[in-house]
Design an enzyme around this catalytic site. Structure first.
Site, short mmCIF file in Angstrom:
data_model
loop_
_atom_site.label_atom_id
_atom_site.label_comp_id
_atom_site.label_asym_id
_atom_site.label_seq_id
_atom_site.Cartn_x
_atom_site.Cartn_y
_atom_site.Cartn_z
N MET A 92 -90.23 12.12 80.35
CA MET A 92 -91.21 12.70 79.46
C MET A 92 -91.65 11.71 78.16
SD MET A 92 -92.54 15.13 81.29
CE MET A 92 -92.25 15.39 83.07
N TYR A 182 -85.64 19.05 66.09
CA TYR A 182 -85.85 20.10 67.22
C TYR A 182 -86.94 21.07 66.99
CZ TYR A 182 -84.53 23.74 70.67
OH TYR A 182 -84.51 24.73 71.69
N THR A 185 -90.58 20.35 66.62
CA THR A 185 -91.05 20.29 67.96
C THR A 185 -91.45 21.50 68.53
OG1 THR A 185 -89.01 20.15 69.33
CG2 THR A 185 -89.85 18.17 68.41
N LYS A 186 -90.47 22.38 68.20
CA LYS A 186 -90.75 23.74 68.68
C LYS A 186 -91.70 24.47 68.11
CE LYS A 186 -88.17 23.80 72.26
NZ LYS A 186 -88.39 24.03 73.76
N1 LIG Z 1 -79.95 26.68 75.50
C1 LIG Z 1 -80.22 27.42 74.48
O1 LIG Z 1 -79.40 28.02 73.67
C2 LIG Z 1 -81.72 27.59 74.10
C3 LIG Z 1 -82.23 28.36 73.03
C4 LIG Z 1 -83.58 28.48 72.87
C5 LIG Z 1 -84.57 27.79 73.67
N2 LIG Z 1 -84.20 26.93 74.51
C6 LIG Z 1 -85.03 26.23 75.41
O2 LIG Z 1 -85.03 26.61 76.76
C7 LIG Z 1 -85.08 25.05 77.31
C8 LIG Z 1 -84.27 24.57 78.29
O3 LIG Z 1 -83.01 24.58 77.60
P1 LIG Z 1 -81.47 24.10 78.25
O4 LIG Z 1 -80.59 24.57 77.24
O5 LIG Z 1 -81.61 24.72 79.51
O6 LIG Z 1 -81.60 22.52 78.16
P2 LIG Z 1 -80.67 21.42 78.92
O7 LIG Z 1 -79.75 22.33 79.86
O8 LIG Z 1 -80.39 20.54 78.02
O9 LIG Z 1 -81.75 21.04 79.90
C9 LIG Z 1 -82.72 20.12 79.69
C10 LIG Z 1 -83.61 19.50 80.84
O10 LIG Z 1 -84.41 18.32 80.36
C11 LIG Z 1 -84.48 17.32 81.02
N3 LIG Z 1 -84.50 16.19 80.24
C12 LIG Z 1 -83.99 15.74 79.15
N4 LIG Z 1 -84.67 14.71 78.67
C13 LIG Z 1 -85.75 14.37 79.31
C14 LIG Z 1 -86.75 13.58 79.44
N5 LIG Z 1 -86.92 12.60 78.59
N6 LIG Z 1 -87.64 13.47 80.49
C15 LIG Z 1 -87.59 14.60 81.27
N7 LIG Z 1 -86.75 15.33 81.42
C16 LIG Z 1 -85.83 15.30 80.40
C17 LIG Z 1 -82.75 17.38 81.36
O11 LIG Z 1 -82.56 16.61 82.78
P3 LIG Z 1 -82.52 14.81 82.78
O12 LIG Z 1 -81.11 14.67 81.87
O13 LIG Z 1 -81.94 14.85 84.26
O14 LIG Z 1 -83.53 14.22 82.55
C18 LIG Z 1 -82.50 18.88 81.69
O15 LIG Z 1 -82.75 19.21 83.05
C19 LIG Z 1 -85.56 24.43 76.31
O16 LIG Z 1 -87.04 24.22 76.04
C20 LIG Z 1 -84.94 24.76 75.21
O17 LIG Z 1 -85.70 24.37 73.67
C21 LIG Z 1 -82.74 26.73 74.93
#
Ligand SMILES: NC(=O)c1ccc[n+]([C@@H]2O[C@H](COP(=O)([O-])OP(=O)(O)OC[C@H]3O[C@@H](n4cnc5c(N)ncnc54)[C@H](OP(=O)(O)O)[C@@H]3O)[C@@H](O)[C@H]2O)c1
Ligand SMILES: *[C@@H]1O[C@H](CO)[C@@H](O)[C@H](O)[C@H]1NC(C)=O
Ligand SMILES: *[C@@H]1O[C@H](CO)[C@@H](O)[C@H](O)[C@H]1NC(C)=O
Length: 287
Positions: A92, A182, A185-186
């Site tokens: 992305m 971060y 961006t949000k």
């Molecule tokens: N976890 C939390 O505490 C939390 C809190 C608030 C909001 N959120 C939101 O929830 C969502 C998911 O968070 P998460 O914790 O599940 O994240 P995560 O476990 O780090 O997963 C991120 C995903 O994005 C992919 N990704 C990373 N860089 C990329 C790139 N350049 N192009 C395409 N894909 C890419 C990764 O796969 P690859 O490495 O295979 O590309 C992975 O599938 C996010 O929008 C985050 O902001 C999470």
């Protein structure tokens, strides 16, 4: 404003929320055969989103950068009950990949009913150190690709009375330390998709946009960063994912998950200095 008027205002807001924001009912059967695109689906919340859609019998396209991992997630989806699953490895941060992914999904599934934008690029949990290049890259991955994909998917969603679901964060509504790139961006996401929500409503569009404001979720990447630093309970990724899907399916404009996210936003608006005090003293160490 003094404390008393603020408390009265807060009670009125709470009563208003209780009366008008009762959740429309969710019927899992309506998701059978639904055509969905999930980004960032190789791990974390995105992977859990794919598994819930699979259990509901959806037709799914998943994407992230790592093709081999996506293949494994796709196999799991099939064994959980997904009607069809396709995957496409894409980055992305690349200018053309976001549109390529939407085109792939529309072609493979013959249209889209749900689009869940969820991916994020890696970022550190640390004091801002002046790395402008990282911020620019993160803006591409976490924000511009969302704008591109949403625009590309709108015609198909419009035809199918579809739902666009944007996964955001408390960090996109309330500033916290150690996540400046971060958070920016949000905040950009909430600003952009909030405006688009109004425009689609004014146009009486068929498409609903749901903005999901999440607190701390127990994904591996989040836990690695904040473990031992913040005393906040982390909520389960599978439950967060289910709430995201329910919000999109019932076409609600917002999700606040877990409950404390909305309380923290309200506190910051009503009592800014108390809120700042707690935010600045919530860390065990300085990362
Ligand atoms: N976890 C939390 O505490 C939390 C809190 C608030 C909001 N959120 C939101 O929830 C969502 C998911 O968070 P998460 O914790 O599940 O994240 P995560 O476990 O780090 O997963 C991120 C995903 O994005 C992919 N990704 C990373 N860089 C990329 C790139 N350049 N192009 C395409 N894909 C890419 C990764 O796969 P690859 O490495 O295979 O590309 C992975 O599938 C996010 O929008 C985050 O902001 C999470
Ligand atoms: C984006 O990907 C395409 C091929 O998929 C490649 O030709 C192009 O150089 C990439 N752009 C960047 C900025 O990496
Ligand atoms: C909105 O959806 C209906 C079907 O639900 C469809 O007939 C109509 O063409 C759609 N509108 C647009 C602008 O695509």
């Amino acid at each position: 404003m003094g404390i008393l008027p603020k408390l009265i205002l807060a009670s009125i807001c709470a009563a208003f929320l209780a009366v008008f924001c009762t959740t429309p009912s969710f019927h899992a059967e309506t998701l059978r055969g639904v055509r969905v695109l999930v980004t960032g689906a190789s791990k974390g919340i995105g992977e859990q989103l794919a598994y819930h859609y699979a259990r509901f019998g959806a037709q799914i396209v998943i994407t992230a950068r790592r093709g081999e991992v996506l293949r494994q997630v796709a196999d799991n989806c099939l064994s959980m009950g997904a009607q069809r699953v396709f995957y496409l490895a894409a980055d992305m941060s690349n200018e053309s990949d976001p549109e390529k992914v939407v085109d792939f999904a529309v072609e493979k599934l013959g249209g889209l009913d749900h689009v869940v934008l969820n991916h994020i690029g890696a970022s550190r949990f640390a004091m801002w150190d002046g790395d402008v290049e990282h911020t620019r890259l993160l803006m591409k991955v976490n924000f511009f690709s969302y704008v591109q994909m949403a625009w590309r998917a709108l015609p198909s969603l419009e035809q199918n009375k579809g739902s666009l679901i944007v996964v955001s964060s408390l960090a996109g509504k309330l500033s916290n330390p150690f996540v400046a790139p971060y958070a920016s961006t949000k905040f950009a996401l909430t600003g952009f998709f909030g405006a688009l929500q109004h425009e689609l409503a004014i146009k009486k569009s068929n498409v609903s946009i749901s903005i999901c404001t999440l607190g701390l979720i127990d994904t591996e990447s989040a836990m690695k960063k904040v473990r031992d630093v913040v005393n906040l309970p982390a909520y389960p990724a599978a439950d967060a994912a289910l709430n995201i899907i329910i919000t999109g399916t019932t076409r609600q404009t917002d999700l606040f998950y877990p409950w404390y996210t909305s309380v923290m936003i309200l506190c910051k608006d009503l009592f800014p200095s108390i809120s700042d005090y707690f935010i600045q003293n919530a860390y065990n160490t300085i990362p």
